[in-house]
Each structure stands twice: as structure tokens, then as C-alpha cells.
Design an enzyme around this catalytic site. Structure first.
Site, PDB file in Angstrom:
ATOM      1  N   CYS A  75     -14.554  53.425 -20.833  1.00  0.00           N
ATOM      2  CA  CYS A  75     -14.287  51.893 -20.371  1.00  0.00           C
ATOM      3  C   CYS A  75     -15.019  50.982 -21.243  1.00  0.00           C
ATOM      4  CB  CYS A  75     -14.443  51.844 -18.986  1.00  0.00           C
ATOM      5  SG  CYS A  75     -14.509  50.087 -18.335  1.00  0.00           S
ATOM      6  N   THR A  76     -14.450  49.995 -21.558  1.00  0.00           N
ATOM      7  CA  THR A  76     -14.957  49.035 -22.737  1.00  0.00           C
ATOM      8  C   THR A  76     -16.679  48.460 -21.996  1.00  0.00           C
ATOM      9  OG1 THR A  76     -13.826  47.279 -21.083  1.00  0.00           O
ATOM     10  CG2 THR A  76     -13.028  47.900 -23.444  1.00  0.00           C
ATOM     11  N   HIS A  77     -16.690  48.679 -20.565  1.00  0.00           N
ATOM     12  CA  HIS A  77     -17.857  47.990 -20.192  1.00  0.00           C
ATOM     13  C   HIS A  77     -19.173  48.984 -20.281  1.00  0.00           C
ATOM     14  CE1 HIS A  77     -14.957  45.080 -18.789  1.00  0.00           C
ATOM     15  NE2 HIS A  77     -16.071  44.013 -18.028  1.00  0.00           N
TER      16      HIS A  77
ATOM     17  N   TYR B  92      -7.297  44.940 -15.612  1.00  0.00           N
ATOM     18  CA  TYR B  92      -6.323  45.946 -15.801  1.00  0.00           C
ATOM     19  C   TYR B  92      -6.252  47.385 -15.099  1.00  0.00           C
ATOM     20  CZ  TYR B  92      -4.172  42.888 -19.483  1.00  0.00           C
ATOM     21  OH  TYR B  92      -3.695  42.237 -20.402  1.00  0.00           O
ATOM     22  N   GLY B  93      -7.608  47.519 -14.620  1.00  0.00           N
ATOM     23  CA  GLY B  93      -8.159  48.985 -14.277  1.00  0.00           C
ATOM     24  C   GLY B  93      -7.580  49.208 -13.191  1.00  0.00           C
TER      25      GLY B  93
ATOM     26  N   ASP C  13      -7.948  43.083 -25.363  1.00  0.00           N
ATOM     27  CA  ASP C  13      -8.560  43.499 -24.031  1.00  0.00           C
ATOM     28  C   ASP C  13      -8.182  42.856 -22.770  1.00  0.00           C
ATOM     29  OD1 ASP C  13     -10.304  45.441 -22.411  1.00  0.00           O
ATOM     30  OD2 ASP C  13     -11.596  43.756 -22.419  1.00  0.00           O
ATOM     31  N   SER C  14      -8.354  43.211 -21.678  1.00  0.00           N
ATOM     32  CA  SER C  14      -7.965  42.528 -20.389  1.00  0.00           C
ATOM     33  C   SER C  14      -9.087  41.510 -20.315  1.00  0.00           C
ATOM     34  CB  SER C  14      -8.239  43.555 -19.037  1.00  0.00           C
ATOM     35  OG  SER C  14      -9.449  44.239 -19.270  1.00  0.00           O
TER      36      SER C  14
ATOM     37  N   GLU D 217     -20.839  43.051 -16.178  1.00  0.00           N
ATOM     38  CA  GLU D 217     -20.558  41.666 -16.218  1.00  0.00           C
ATOM     39  C   GLU D 217     -21.679  40.919 -15.534  1.00  0.00           C
ATOM     40  OE1 GLU D 217     -16.514  40.263 -15.514  1.00  0.00           O
ATOM     41  OE2 GLU D 217     -15.681  41.988 -16.967  1.00  0.00           O
TER      42      GLU D 217
ATOM     43  N   ASN E 192      -9.147  50.569 -22.526  1.00  0.00           N
ATOM     44  CA  ASN E 192      -9.095  51.814 -22.289  1.00  0.00           C
ATOM     45  C   ASN E 192      -7.853  52.033 -21.297  1.00  0.00           C
ATOM     46  OD1 ASN E 192     -11.657  54.055 -22.876  1.00  0.00           O
ATOM     47  ND2 ASN E 192     -11.969  51.909 -22.965  1.00  0.00           N
ATOM     48  N   THR E 193      -7.817  51.157 -20.238  1.00  0.00           N
ATOM     49  CA  THR E 193      -6.658  51.249 -19.040  1.00  0.00           C
ATOM     50  C   THR E 193      -5.317  50.855 -20.183  1.00  0.00           C
ATOM     51  OG1 THR E 193      -8.154  50.606 -17.705  1.00  0.00           O
ATOM     52  CG2 THR E 193      -5.742  50.637 -17.161  1.00  0.00           C
TER      53      THR E 193
HETATM   54  N1  DGL Z   1     -11.145  46.888 -20.292  1.00  0.00           N
HETATM   55  C1  DGL Z   1     -10.909  47.704 -18.822  1.00  0.00           C
HETATM   56  C2  DGL Z   1     -10.971  49.103 -19.695  1.00  0.00           C
HETATM   57  O1  DGL Z   1     -11.605  49.380 -20.678  1.00  0.00           O
HETATM   58  C3  DGL Z   1     -11.965  47.429 -18.065  1.00  0.00           C
HETATM   59  C4  DGL Z   1     -11.633  45.966 -17.148  1.00  0.00           C
HETATM   60  C5  DGL Z   1     -10.478  46.171 -16.279  1.00  0.00           C
HETATM   61  O2  DGL Z   1     -10.454  46.806 -15.510  1.00  0.00           O
HETATM   62  O3  DGL Z   1      -9.694  45.420 -16.975  1.00  0.00           O
HETATM   63  O4  DGL Z   1     -10.301  49.933 -19.147  1.00  0.00           O
END
Ligand code: DGL
Length: 274
Positions: A190-192, A48-49, A16-17, A158, A80-81
């Protein structure tokens, strides 16, 4: 620094990012308790988003390369990104099965939608990529898909501000259009976002299905392992979990607890260069 002696043979690799992918790791751990996992969070280069497809692609290849070197048997793109932008590329280049988070969430949405009106929320990159829209449409062209980027949800999750007034007002503002479109299902793309489920439920109402991509992805990982004869069982003994990050582990360890719902154990810092 990285301890090269620490490796697990035939683990599931997850990247993941940053911290968010721990929501996916958590579901995999709970559904597949005998599987070892190696998690890489690219905390030095998060988010990454907001980055371009080209950059996310390059980062994703480097993340995957790190895990492949550790001999993982399957790769999960928890971000997800990264799934939206780089999944095809990763699948073309890697020799192990690659599971992303978009297809499992999209499939579930198509299965449960009652009026064929689906909403998708995610980062700017995920929404801009149209990955969810295209995947859902390829599964059922009659579903109308309405999307909304919700960038503030990432820092809110976060910060632990998932159930207060700020989270509520942000959700009311972001979800306004999806409510107006009367979607009956919303994919948390999105992961969050699973951390904000309570607030999203309050805003969208009890009747709307909320699809947690993390849960669906864990089910998909289980299916793929079974199909390929790669699933571990009780006789392999208790599972181990390794965590790597590209920036200092301090914040990851602290904030990660909330995402994982558990202690993380040892987290090592690594460099992806070279
Ligand atoms: N992990 C990213 C996602 O699920 C969210 C955080 C990011 O922008 O890196 O898209």
C-alpha cells in the site's frame, strides 16, 4: 483551477487515489532525477481501498485518461488497489507502457525470501483481489503467501501517527497472524505503508525483510524506460514536476510534504469529468 498552459512533454505520468502515491513519485524522482513527472491524486474520490473492482476500474481509466491527454510517455499506477484491480484493463487500452506496483514488489519478495514464507499487507481491496498472491505464485509456486488487510494504517500515516503507541498497537494486532505464520518477508502493499516502516520493523523484528513496493517500482520504471529508449539524461536539463488533484489542494499540499519528504510546489485542482 487547472492552468492549461502548464504541461510537460514526454513526462512520466503517475496516478494514485490521493496522497499516498507521492511515496512512489519520491522514489522515481530520486532514482531518475532527469525525468519530468505529472502526478494526479484523485483526492475527491479517495479511498479506493474500500471500493469495488468496478468502481476502482472506472476511476483508474479516468485518471489514466487525464494523464494520457498530457502526452505522458509511460504511466505508473502508484496505487496498489488500482494496480490490483485495473492494471490489465489499462494495459489493454493504453498505447504507452504501464507500470503497476504489484509485480515489482512481488518479484523482489520472491528473490529475497529465505524460507519461502511471504506476508503481504494492503488495503481491503488489494487483499481481496488476490493480486499479490497470484503474482507471487506465478513467479514461484512453492512460496506460501499470507495476507492481511490493515485499513487503519492509511489514516494513521496521513495523521502522521507512524511511530507512536497507537501505530505500534495497531501493527501488533494486524501483524499477529503473519508472525504466527513465521513469514520471513513482508511486502508493504500500500502506498502509505513505507511511512510506517520503523514501527513495522519493531513489530516484525530485524530478521524479516520488508519490501517497499515504491522503491521496487521506481527501479522497474527505470528498466522499462531504458529498454524502450525513453530515458532522459543530464543533457535534457533539470526535471520539472507537476501535481494535480481532484479536490482542493490545501490538505494534499500540507500532508503531501511528509509523504514526499520535500515541498510540492504548485498543486492545481482539476475535474476529470468529460
Ligand atoms: N493508495 C491506496 C493503495 O495503495 C491507499 C489509499 C486508498 O485506499 O485509496 O492501495
Amino acid at each position: 483551477m487547472e492552468r492549461p498552459d502548464r504541461n510537460l512533454k514526454q513526462a512520466i505520468g503517475i496516478f494514485d487515489s490521493g496522497i499516498g502515491g507521492l511515496t512512489v513519485q519520491r522514489e522515481i524522482k530520486s532514482l531518475l532525477p532527469y525525468e519530468d513527472t505529472i502526478y494526479l491524486g484523485d483526492t475527491a474520490r479517495v479511498p479506493y481501498g474500500t471500493k469495488s473492482q468496478e468502481t476502482v476500474n472506472r476511476y483508474s481509466m479516468e485518471d489514466a485518461g487525464f494523464l494520457m491527454k498530457r502526452g505522458v510517455k509511460l504511466l505508473v499506477v502508484a496505487c496498489n488497489t488500482a494496480s490490483a484491480y485495473a492494471l490489465g484493463n489499462l494495459r489493454d487500452r493504453l498505447t504507452v507502457p504501464v507500470v503497476g506496483v504489484i509485480e515489482p514488489g512481488a518479484r523482489k519478495a520472491v528473490q529475497v525470501t529465505t524460507r519461502k514464507r511471504v506476508g503481504v499487507i494492503g488495503t481491503e481491496g488489494t487483499i481481496k483481489s488476490m493480486a499479490y498472491v497470484n503474482t507471487i505464485k506465478s513467479m514461484d509456486p512453492e512460496v506460501s503467501v499470507h495476507t492481511q488487510a490493515c485499513p487503519l494504517f492509511v489514516p494513521l500515516a496521513e495523521e502522521g501517527w507512524t511511530d507512536n503507541e497507537v501505530a505500534f498497537l495497531s501493527a501488533v494486532t494486524y501483524l499477529h497472524n503473519l508472525k504466527r505464520e513465521a513469514v520471513d518477508t513482508v511486502v508493504l502493499g500500500c502506498t502509505h505503508y513505507p511511512l510506517l516502516k520503523g514501527t513495522l520493523r519493531k513489530v516484525m523484528g530485524e530478521d524479516v525483510n520488508l519490501i517497499d513496493s515504491a522503491e521496487e517500482t521506481a527501479l522497474e520504471v527505470g528498466r522499462v524506460l531504458m529498454e524502450r529508449g525513453l530515458k532522459r539524461t543530464e543533457r535534457h536539463g533539470p526535471a520539472e514536476h507537476l501535481f494535480y488533484v481532484t479536490d482542493s489542494p490545501d490538505r494534499f499540499t500540507m500532508v503531501g510534504r511528509r509523504f514526499l519528504g520535500d515541498e510540492l510546489g504548485e498543486v492545481a485542482q482539476v475535474s476529470l469529468e468529460g
